[in-house]
Motif scaffolding. Structure first.
Motif, PDB file in Angstrom:
ATOM      1  N   GLN A  28       0.700  -1.348  -0.026  1.00 54.74           N
ATOM      2  CA  GLN A  28      -0.022  -0.146  -0.009  1.00 54.74           C
ATOM      3  C   GLN A  28       0.792   1.345  -0.008  1.00 54.74           C
ATOM      4  OE1 GLN A  28      -3.499  -0.967   0.508  1.00 54.74           O
ATOM      5  NE2 GLN A  28      -2.335  -2.860   0.260  1.00 54.74           N
ATOM      6  N   VAL A  30       0.951   5.446   1.082  1.00 54.99           N
ATOM      7  CA  VAL A  30       0.517   6.655   1.750  1.00 54.99           C
ATOM      8  C   VAL A  30       0.898   7.872   1.068  1.00 54.99           C
ATOM      9  CG1 VAL A  30       0.456   8.147   3.971  1.00 54.99           C
ATOM     10  CG2 VAL A  30       1.138   5.570   3.891  1.00 54.99           C
ATOM     11  N   ASP A  48      -9.596  -0.478  -2.965  1.00 51.72           N
ATOM     12  CA  ASP A  48     -10.413   0.579  -1.877  1.00 51.72           C
ATOM     13  C   ASP A  48      -9.452   1.776  -1.496  1.00 51.72           C
ATOM     14  OD1 ASP A  48     -12.326  -1.687  -1.500  1.00 51.72           O
ATOM     15  OD2 ASP A  48     -10.794  -2.450  -0.093  1.00 51.72           O
ATOM     16  N   GLU A  49     -10.017   2.878  -1.257  1.00 51.21           N
ATOM     17  CA  GLU A  49      -9.368   4.180  -0.978  1.00 51.21           C
ATOM     18  C   GLU A  49      -9.794   4.906   0.020  1.00 51.21           C
ATOM     19  OE1 GLU A  49      -9.892   6.922  -4.652  1.00 51.21           O
ATOM     20  OE2 GLU A  49      -7.825   7.302  -4.514  1.00 51.21           O
ATOM     21  N   LEU A  50      -8.625   5.125   1.041  1.00 54.34           N
ATOM     22  CA  LEU A  50      -9.150   5.820   1.937  1.00 54.34           C
ATOM     23  C   LEU A  50      -8.586   7.429   1.876  1.00 54.34           C
ATOM     24  CD1 LEU A  50      -8.211   4.868   5.649  1.00 54.34           C
ATOM     25  CD2 LEU A  50      -7.624   7.227   4.771  1.00 54.34           C
ATOM     26  N   PHE A  96      -4.741   6.582   1.396  1.00 56.63           N
ATOM     27  CA  PHE A  96      -3.879   5.239   1.626  1.00 56.63           C
ATOM     28  C   PHE A  96      -4.661   4.379   0.871  1.00 56.63           C
ATOM     29  CE2 PHE A  96      -3.809   1.563   4.704  1.00 56.63           C
ATOM     30  CZ  PHE A  96      -2.162   1.398   4.750  1.00 56.63           C
ATOM     31  N   GLU A  97      -3.757   3.687   0.142  1.00 58.97           N
ATOM     32  CA  GLU A  97      -4.510   2.902  -0.988  1.00 58.97           C
ATOM     33  C   GLU A  97      -3.334   2.033  -1.585  1.00 58.97           C
ATOM     34  OE1 GLU A  97      -5.847   5.785  -3.748  1.00 58.97           O
ATOM     35  OE2 GLU A  97      -3.984   6.567  -4.478  1.00 58.97           O
ATOM     36  N   PRO A  98      -3.750   1.106  -2.356  1.00 62.95           N
ATOM     37  CA  PRO A  98      -2.734   0.106  -2.900  1.00 62.95           C
ATOM     38  C   PRO A  98      -1.779   0.837  -3.997  1.00 62.95           C
ATOM     39  CG  PRO A  98      -4.827  -1.147  -3.171  1.00 62.95           C
ATOM     40  CD  PRO A  98      -5.207   0.491  -2.561  1.00 62.95           C
TER      41      PRO A  98
END
Lengths: 119, 119
Positions: A28, A30, A48-50, A96-98
């Protein structure tokens, strides 16, 4: 590696809609980004994306609701869900994502950046 | 899902060294924890672990250096690296790590929690 200070990192760039990578873990990444104005509707098929708001207010339009995020708030957009970030005033976010995530998702757009920089 | 406000979530528990799950994405979890005192030396064999300080000051002792994190700062402890968190005063942290991560890592200790709660 030493401590990563978000506010210090945010002084290192001014471009909007151009996420910068500040860390990587477990496949992942940042990222930090400055957003202003309206982004494009897009989705990430497998990621999924934070979004975490460091400063300002971010609106995330979804097809069936609108999420408003203030400083210190976060939201996870599930994979496959169309979303459109909007920042009426400049907002600073941590993502925060792959590592594989393309920031405009499934669409090619003038805002699309092919390769992101580390800061 | 709605916006997740970190400060609101932090009012929901008082226990220290007991991470609470607030989000999950891509097989990773986002957790909040209150820390006070000294934790145990441990490592995570297969998981990198991100510490982000929401409030207070966190010391992360490594075998060859000491990292001090203030509010708004983060650090990623790579897998396999022994570390010992220390909080002289109570500190509030957000953690990003794989859902599989045991918080005391490779050791069984009185501080070990087998199952973490969602808040």
């Amino acid at each position: 590696m030493s401590a990563i200070n978000l506010n210090e990192k945010l002084t290192l760039f001014q471009e909007t809609w151009t996420p910068k990578i500040i860390g990587e873990l477990n496949g992942q990444q940042v990222k930090l980004a400055k957003l202003k104005g309206e982004f494009v509707w897009h989705q990430h098929e497998n990621e999924d994306e934070l979004f975490y708001v460091v400063k300002g207010q971010l609106i995330i339009e979804l097809r069936d609701q609108t999420i408003t995020l203030k400083e210190g708030e976060m939201y996870i957009v599930p994979r496959g869900v169309e979303h459109k970030p909007i920042a009426h005033e400049e907002v600073h976010v941590m993502l925060f994502e792959p590592a594989s995530t393309a920031h405009t998702g499934d669409i090619e757009h003038e805002l699309t950046k092919d390769e992101l920089d580390w800061i």
